[in-house]
Design an enzyme around this catalytic site. Sequence first.
Site, PDB file in Angstrom:
ATOM      1  N   GLY A   1       1.005  -0.611   0.005  1.00 53.22           N
ATOM      2  CA  GLY A   1      -0.080   0.166  -0.175  1.00 53.22           C
ATOM      3  C   GLY A   1       0.920   1.701   0.402  1.00 53.22           C
ATOM      4  N   GLY A   2       1.022   2.340   0.952  1.00 54.14           N
ATOM      5  CA  GLY A   2       1.424   3.294   0.913  1.00 54.14           C
ATOM      6  C   GLY A   2       2.862   2.966   1.216  1.00 54.14           C
TER       7      GLY A   2
ATOM      8  N   GLY B   1      17.950   9.819 -34.393  1.00 52.96           N
ATOM      9  CA  GLY B   1      17.276  10.936 -33.352  1.00 52.96           C
ATOM     10  C   GLY B   1      17.949  10.030 -32.520  1.00 52.96           C
ATOM     11  N   ALA B   2      18.196   9.339 -32.718  1.00 50.55           N
ATOM     12  CA  ALA B   2      18.856   8.335 -31.195  1.00 50.55           C
ATOM     13  C   ALA B   2      20.458   9.159 -31.054  1.00 50.55           C
ATOM     14  CB  ALA B   2      19.607   6.976 -31.505  1.00 50.55           C
TER      15      ALA B   2
HETATM   16  C1  HXC Z   1      -2.826  -2.904  10.907  1.00 43.52           C
HETATM   17  C2  HXC Z   1      -1.505  -5.451  10.427  1.00 43.52           C
HETATM   18  C3  HXC Z   1      -1.375  -4.450   9.158  1.00 43.52           C
HETATM   19  C4  HXC Z   1      -1.848  -2.925   8.207  1.00 43.52           C
HETATM   20  C5  HXC Z   1      -0.084  -6.334   9.009  1.00 43.52           C
HETATM   21  N1  HXC Z   1      -0.383  -5.862  10.440  1.00 43.52           N
HETATM   22  N2  HXC Z   1      -0.588  -5.199   8.309  1.00 43.52           N
HETATM   23  N3  HXC Z   1      -1.728  -4.244  11.218  1.00 43.52           N
HETATM   24  N4  HXC Z   1      -2.355  -2.887   9.085  1.00 43.52           N
HETATM   25  N5  HXC Z   1      -1.349  -2.454   7.520  1.00 43.52           N
HETATM   26  C6  HXC Z   1      -0.822  -7.023  11.417  1.00 43.52           C
HETATM   27  C7  HXC Z   1      -1.234  -8.070  11.628  1.00 43.52           C
HETATM   28  O1  HXC Z   1      -2.281  -7.907  11.600  1.00 43.52           O
HETATM   29  C8  HXC Z   1      -0.236  -8.941  12.189  1.00 43.52           C
HETATM   30  O2  HXC Z   1      -0.353  -8.300  13.392  1.00 43.52           O
HETATM   31  C9  HXC Z   1       0.844  -8.181  12.275  1.00 43.52           C
HETATM   32  O3  HXC Z   1       0.950  -7.156  11.689  1.00 43.52           O
HETATM   33  C10 HXC Z   1       1.911  -8.905  11.269  1.00 43.52           C
HETATM   34  O4  HXC Z   1       1.469  -9.320   9.755  1.00 43.52           O
HETATM   35  P1  HXC Z   1       1.356 -11.124   9.589  1.00 43.52           P
HETATM   36  O5  HXC Z   1      -0.394 -10.899   8.222  1.00 43.52           O
HETATM   37  O6  HXC Z   1       0.484 -11.968  10.527  1.00 43.52           O
HETATM   38  O7  HXC Z   1       2.300 -11.205   8.354  1.00 43.52           O
HETATM   39  P2  HXC Z   1       2.272 -11.599   7.122  1.00 43.52           P
HETATM   40  O8  HXC Z   1       1.900 -13.126   7.010  1.00 43.52           O
HETATM   41  O9  HXC Z   1       3.867 -11.834   7.321  1.00 43.52           O
HETATM   42  O10 HXC Z   1       1.870 -10.312   5.370  1.00 43.52           O
HETATM   43  C11 HXC Z   1       2.284  -9.529   6.023  1.00 43.52           C
HETATM   44  C12 HXC Z   1       1.595  -9.190   4.766  1.00 43.52           C
HETATM   45  C13 HXC Z   1      -0.036  -9.052   5.312  1.00 43.52           C
HETATM   46  C14 HXC Z   1       1.811  -9.149   3.250  1.00 43.52           C
HETATM   47  C15 HXC Z   1       1.539  -7.380   5.210  1.00 43.52           C
HETATM   48  O11 HXC Z   1      -0.485  -8.504   6.713  1.00 43.52           O
HETATM   49  C16 HXC Z   1      -0.247  -7.695   4.483  1.00 43.52           C
HETATM   50  O12 HXC Z   1      -1.509  -8.241   3.989  1.00 43.52           O
HETATM   51  N6  HXC Z   1      -1.085  -7.057   5.231  1.00 43.52           N
HETATM   52  C17 HXC Z   1      -1.823  -5.987   4.724  1.00 43.52           C
HETATM   53  C18 HXC Z   1      -1.669  -5.379   4.003  1.00 43.52           C
HETATM   54  C19 HXC Z   1      -2.244  -3.735   3.525  1.00 43.52           C
HETATM   55  O13 HXC Z   1      -3.191  -4.470   2.421  1.00 43.52           O
HETATM   56  N7  HXC Z   1      -1.700  -2.762   3.775  1.00 43.52           N
HETATM   57  C20 HXC Z   1      -3.287  -1.606   3.676  1.00 43.52           C
HETATM   58  C21 HXC Z   1      -2.322  -0.938   2.677  1.00 43.52           C
HETATM   59  S1  HXC Z   1      -3.978   0.426   1.849  1.00 43.52           S
HETATM   60  P3  HXC Z   1      -1.036  -9.990  14.737  1.00 43.52           P
HETATM   61  O14 HXC Z   1      -1.239  -9.212  16.060  1.00 43.52           O
HETATM   62  O15 HXC Z   1      -1.429 -10.840  14.829  1.00 43.52           O
HETATM   63  O16 HXC Z   1       0.488 -10.408  15.050  1.00 43.52           O
HETATM   64  C22 HXC Z   1      -2.606   1.481   1.713  1.00 43.52           C
HETATM   65  C23 HXC Z   1      -2.919   2.920   1.916  1.00 43.52           C
HETATM   66  C24 HXC Z   1      -2.393   4.371   1.852  1.00 43.52           C
HETATM   67  O17 HXC Z   1      -1.745   1.287   2.707  1.00 43.52           O
HETATM   68  C25 HXC Z   1      -2.195   4.728   0.570  1.00 43.52           C
HETATM   69  C26 HXC Z   1      -1.319   5.696  -0.127  1.00 43.52           C
HETATM   70  C27 HXC Z   1      -1.270   6.881  -1.413  1.00 43.52           C
END
Ligand code: HXC
Length: 513
Positions: free
Chosen positions: A168-169, A403-404
């Site tokens: 994401g961000g 051009g190159a």
């Molecule tokens: C809150 C989050 C989080 C998030 C992960 N965690 N991403 N908490 N906000 N965005 C937390 C999980 O709940 C988990 O907590 C811990 O971090 C570890 O994550 P896991 O999923 O267990 O780890 P892993 O299997 O290694 O996977 C990692 C990951 C996955 C691929 C990053 O967590 C994931 O897909 N996260 C979401 C990604 C996402 O969509 N983010 C938002 C994007 S939108 P616990 O407590 O269980 O350990 C965005 C908008 C901004 O960013 C735009 C700006 C232009």
Amino acid sequence: MHEDKLKRLYHMKKSAEEGGGQEKVEAQHSKGKLTARERIALLLDEGTFLELDKYVVHRSDDPATKKYYGDGVITGFGEVNGRQVFIYVYDFTVLGGSLGEMAGKKISKLMDHAMKSGAPLIGIIDSGGARIQEGVMSLDGYGDIFFRNTMASGVIPQITASIGPCAGGAVYSPAMTDFVIMVENIGQMFVTGPEVVKEVLSQEVSFEELGGARTHATKSGVAHFVAKNEYECMDKIKKILSYIPQNNSEPAPVIETTDEPNRIDSNLLNILPENPYEQYDIKQVIGSIVDNGDFFEIHELFAENIVVGFARLNGRSVGIIANQPMYLAGALDINSSNKAARFIRFCDAYNIPLVTLVDTPGYLPGADQEHNGIIRHGSKLLFAYCEATVPKITCIIGKAYGGAYIAMGSKNLRADINFAWPTAEIAVLGPEAAITIIHRRDLKQSADAASVKKKLARDFREKFANPYIAAEKGIIDMVIDPMETRPMIIAALNALTTKREPRPSKKHGNINL
Ligand code: HXC
């Protein structure tokens, strides 16, 4: 001092340094990843790290979100080989390194420090992106970071390493920095992850395929470097820093070289094949010219038909741009134009002279290139060379057609010194293409078109495809013996050390993005 007060501090310090706790640290290690603090220790000179905002906690009103000191990102400053840098490192053990309001504020504060001090900013990303529980305040945090990335661009170098998920961000900020390094099998960058892709598009794609290091190094061009592991990643950061200045008003580091500036190299006479249609590796030419053959290539796996990177000439940093006849015969296409234009703009922003080696048959023809915007992208290369006011030396060693020819640092784009080897072929078109057009009727009427074509091409090459017509007109300053390329370029760079080239004052140009 009251013992309890000190105890409290040390208790908080210990807690902050434990990140998300033992279990999460073990999970991090079991994925083959170092922790944020281990990464800092690996990169910075021992004992130089001074941490800021260690006791910041989130202020979300979600009772289920635990508070951790530091709030998932470690920020501070320290030294890399004696050079001051500012660094932020996401801590995946804390809420997946997700960025909430306070983590965003920490990074923004650090960026402000880096800007005021005029020192490079290094970001190490291992993050799940915007912290979902903090909603708009997470987006607010990213927005502030993006603004600062933009303000810092061209003022202080910004380097990002992706050593974990960057979702994401977390991907847009790296993309706005100057160099991105991804660690193989660990770094992943994507705007939307595989689950969302499956949900929305019904496409099955793995994390690696979607946004792994190889994908971004070869296909998207987001990654400038792939590192085999975290150790190599830190070495790459150190190496980048060794070629670039602290900021846009300082010179790049100069090191004393053991390589004689007047060294001539007879090997240069043998690299280019007699037959201009045979391939050769331009990196052999670069290696023989630069100090100790040390060329630090950038974007090595992306748009391989052009080669860009840093080297030193007589101890001074230069940016090298060279066509690579081993790929697409060195033709310019969309990706190579983007790659070279971005590198030229970096060098220009940080006062690093440009050395261009030319051997290209032209812009790549075809519907695919046209439809994807070769006109728009190809012209970025022209724009970047024209804009650049650093010393610019060009040496045409082989083909420079159409051009190159203009795009690859020609006199018209304000290259300062233009050299050519006797093997240079400067023309509007290559001999074969040219005679098919200008002798179309003769060839049609000839009984033995193939051999007539061959002869006409030979005559054309003799007459037009050489450096002397350009040299007669002063468009080429000097035709040189290939052996002398290194001393000639160094002499030109010495003469241009104090170059100044004012440009019209404007808010900014409008590069054709
Ligand atoms: C809150 C989050 C989080 C998030 C992960 N965690 N991403 N908490 N906000 N965005 C937390 C999980 O709940 C988990 O907590 C811990 O971090 C570890 O994550 P896991 O999923 O267990 O780890 P892993 O299997 O290694 O996977 C990692 C990951 C996955 C691929 C990053 O967590 C994931 O897909 N996260 C979401 C990604 C996402 O969509 N983010 C938002 C994007 S939108 P616990 O407590 O269980 O350990 C965005 C908008 C901004 O960013 C735009 C700006 C232009």
